[in-house]
Design a protein around this motif. Sequence first.
Motif, short mmCIF file in Angstrom:
data_model
loop_
_atom_site.label_atom_id
_atom_site.label_comp_id
_atom_site.label_asym_id
_atom_site.label_seq_id
_atom_site.Cartn_x
_atom_site.Cartn_y
_atom_site.Cartn_z
N ASP A 97 0.86 -1.19 0.00
CA ASP A 97 0.00 0.00 0.00
C ASP A 97 0.90 1.24 0.00
OD1 ASP A 97 0.91 0.37 2.58
OD2 ASP A 97 -0.98 -0.15 3.55
N TRP A 141 -14.81 -4.40 1.86
CA TRP A 141 -13.84 -3.87 0.90
C TRP A 141 -14.22 -4.31 -0.49
CZ3 TRP A 141 -8.39 -5.12 3.46
CH2 TRP A 141 -8.12 -4.15 4.45
N GLY A 144 -13.43 12.32 -1.26
CA GLY A 144 -11.99 12.44 -1.07
C GLY A 144 -11.64 12.81 0.37
N THR A 150 -16.38 2.75 1.47
CA THR A 150 -16.90 4.01 2.00
C THR A 150 -16.46 5.19 1.13
OG1 THR A 150 -14.99 4.08 3.47
CG2 THR A 150 -17.08 3.31 4.41
N GLY A 151 -15.34 5.00 0.42
CA GLY A 151 -14.81 6.07 -0.42
C GLY A 151 -15.03 5.77 -1.89
N PRO A 152 -14.38 6.54 -2.78
CA PRO A 152 -14.51 6.26 -4.21
C PRO A 152 -14.01 4.85 -4.53
CG PRO A 152 -13.35 8.34 -3.81
CD PRO A 152 -13.48 7.65 -2.50
N ARG A 158 -22.19 0.50 0.67
CA ARG A 158 -21.22 1.36 1.36
C ARG A 158 -21.12 0.90 2.79
NH1 ARG A 158 -20.75 6.08 4.83
NH2 ARG A 158 -18.89 7.23 4.23
N ALA A 177 -7.96 -6.45 9.46
CA ALA A 177 -8.45 -5.07 9.48
C ALA A 177 -9.88 -5.01 10.02
CB ALA A 177 -8.38 -4.48 8.08
N PRO A 190 -8.33 4.53 9.44
CA PRO A 190 -8.68 5.53 8.42
C PRO A 190 -10.01 5.18 7.75
CG PRO A 190 -7.04 4.01 7.53
CD PRO A 190 -7.45 3.48 8.89
N VAL A 191 -10.87 6.16 7.59
CA VAL A 191 -12.13 5.95 6.87
C VAL A 191 -12.21 6.93 5.72
CG1 VAL A 191 -14.65 6.02 6.98
CG2 VAL A 191 -13.36 5.22 8.94
N ARG A 192 -12.40 6.42 4.50
CA ARG A 192 -12.50 7.30 3.35
C ARG A 192 -13.95 7.63 3.07
NH1 ARG A 192 -7.94 4.52 -0.57
NH2 ARG A 192 -6.33 4.49 1.06
N GLY A 193 -14.20 8.88 2.77
CA GLY A 193 -15.54 9.30 2.39
C GLY A 193 -15.63 9.48 0.90
N PRO A 194 -16.86 9.67 0.39
CA PRO A 194 -17.07 9.72 -1.06
C PRO A 194 -16.47 10.95 -1.74
CG PRO A 194 -19.12 10.11 0.12
CD PRO A 194 -18.11 9.75 1.15
N LEU A 197 2.02 3.00 2.21
CA LEU A 197 2.99 3.13 3.29
C LEU A 197 4.28 2.37 2.99
CD1 LEU A 197 0.36 4.13 4.71
CD2 LEU A 197 1.27 3.18 6.81
N VAL A 233 -16.39 5.23 11.30
CA VAL A 233 -17.27 5.71 10.23
C VAL A 233 -18.44 6.52 10.79
CG1 VAL A 233 -18.84 3.72 9.95
CG2 VAL A 233 -18.21 5.08 7.95
N ASP A 258 -4.50 5.55 -3.49
CA ASP A 258 -3.89 4.79 -2.40
C ASP A 258 -4.60 3.46 -2.11
OD1 ASP A 258 -1.93 6.81 -1.87
OD2 ASP A 258 -3.45 7.95 -0.79
N ASP A 301 -18.76 10.30 9.56
CA ASP A 301 -19.97 10.71 8.83
C ASP A 301 -20.70 11.82 9.56
OD1 ASP A 301 -19.43 8.94 6.85
OD2 ASP A 301 -20.94 7.45 7.42
N GLN A 330 -11.56 0.71 0.01
CA GLN A 330 -12.69 0.80 0.93
C GLN A 330 -13.96 1.12 0.13
OE1 GLN A 330 -11.78 3.81 3.87
NE2 GLN A 330 -10.34 2.49 4.95
N GLN A 352 0.30 9.55 7.31
CA GLN A 352 0.59 8.24 6.71
C GLN A 352 -0.65 7.35 6.76
OE1 GLN A 352 4.29 6.11 7.36
NE2 GLN A 352 5.26 7.95 8.14
N ALA A 396 -3.69 8.05 6.63
CA ALA A 396 -4.72 8.46 5.66
C ALA A 396 -4.54 7.76 4.32
CB ALA A 396 -4.68 9.98 5.47
N ARG A 397 -3.34 7.21 4.08
CA ARG A 397 -3.07 6.58 2.79
C ARG A 397 -3.17 5.07 2.84
NH1 ARG A 397 1.87 9.03 -0.22
NH2 ARG A 397 0.62 8.19 -1.93
N SER A 398 -3.64 4.54 3.97
CA SER A 398 -3.82 3.09 4.09
C SER A 398 -5.31 2.77 4.00
CB SER A 398 -3.28 2.62 5.45
OG SER A 398 -3.60 1.27 5.67
N ILE A 399 -5.66 1.60 3.47
CA ILE A 399 -7.07 1.22 3.51
C ILE A 399 -7.38 0.46 4.80
CG2 ILE A 399 -7.30 1.12 1.00
CD1 ILE A 399 -7.52 -2.00 1.34
N ALA A 400 -6.35 -0.07 5.44
CA ALA A 400 -6.53 -0.87 6.65
C ALA A 400 -6.10 -0.05 7.87
CB ALA A 400 -5.68 -2.13 6.56
#
Lengths: 213, 238
Positions: free
Chosen positions: A6, A99, B122, A74-76, A94, A138, B116-120, A8, B154, A51, B158, A72, B77, B79-83
């Motif tokens: 990833d 994943w 960005g 939850t995001g794009p 969502r 995770a 980290p939680v990504r939103g729609p 990191l 989340v 990422d 949210d 994820q 850092q 923020a750039r991981s999905i896990a």
Amino acid sequence: MIYVVDSLNIQDHKGLIDEVYKLRKRVFHDRLGWDVQLENGREIDEFDRLDPAYVVSTDPNGRVVGCMRLLQTTGPHMLSDVFAPILDGQPPLRSVLAWEATRFCVDMNSLDIGHGRKSISYVTSEVMIGAFEYAMDAGIKDAVAVIDPVMNRVMRRSGNAPYDYLGSPKCMGKVTAMAALMDCSPERVASIREFSGIHHDVFAPDLRQTVAA
Amino acid sequence: MADELTKIIDLSTQSNTSDNYLTFIDQLCEHMDFDFASYATMSPVTGSVLGYANYPDEWKMHYMRMNLHRVDPTIHQSARSIAPVDWTRLSRGESFNSVFYRANDFGLTDQGLTVPVRGPFGDVGLLSVTRSCSEREWKLLTRDKISELQMAAVHLHDSVMQSDVLSRALRRPSLSARETEVLQWTAIGKTQQDIGDILSISHRTVEVHMRSAREKLGALTTIQAVGRAIGYQIIYPG
């Protein structure tokens, strides 16, 4: 052997990811005829710039023979955007506990159809075990995978049948794409391990920090 | 599965206030056995960081004064991981050291995890938890709570995104570190003389920063300025 790469740790695995992009070009562009973007002989799209995490399988010579991309939901992600037609007009899933797996492929050219270390079936199972174990660490409970009917059959025959599908299969280029649902559970991993005979730790030794278990 | 979560306040039924976010963070620590927790999100537009934490006040002051949010690897850092990122994964470089080298003095540990939680749009929300305990205990705890931490993350993210705190953060006045510091100590109840002594600056200097801060906040009185700064989450309530 499985690498989870990833943003990191990508600095340490730049060559590996470059091979992933080349393999994806051979599979999705050359063989399956999907309408994908190419850059210098590599298949790279906008989701690779968000990422994602990559699950990468290498053979004993260190060559990349299989891969998958995780994002994820939850995001794009691809189902909310590119593959939306599969969902028959329904909004995408969502969930922070789900994943999305996309660009799942194995190197059909260098692998055979048996059950040995260099078979399509072995590499498919290895990528799946790596992805599910990484996801479970995770806290992830489900995965939605965008796959084609060939991969779907391979998975059904290897102790890894999807428990359901979202929407319906749709024609994308020369082949059909579908959204398969799979639980990220110890039962599923055990079933894939049983089928494939892979009972060892699949992760590369330097990944102990990525995969916390 | 969400046993612990059901004991924590449901932010979707509450008004979106900083107090409720802090209560959520406190209850999360209490029910999931963590020492401290924090939430941060970066504005995709300005890059400014908005956060809530129940760390000791002295640490928050230090963090704010040193502008550690600009380099904090648990934010940038992760923020750039999905896990979820166990802090053992973060590279032990300059950024890590600048945040953590004094953490012990403030009763903080570098044993932590960031979800980290990504939103729609960005947007990314980061829920971090820490605890001082043996490594074994830490691994068991985080493995046991990981899915619930994801759900808590989340829920909180949210809720913050749906509130107007982010849009407010975008038009918030830009106060200098000194101005912020002076307001923060005022909020805690210190006089100008006290603040001068604490910061080793003259009370005239305190006054000049205070005046500037008041103007930037469009406030006539110091009390009003403190109130607005809290409203903008530039400082936290004393």
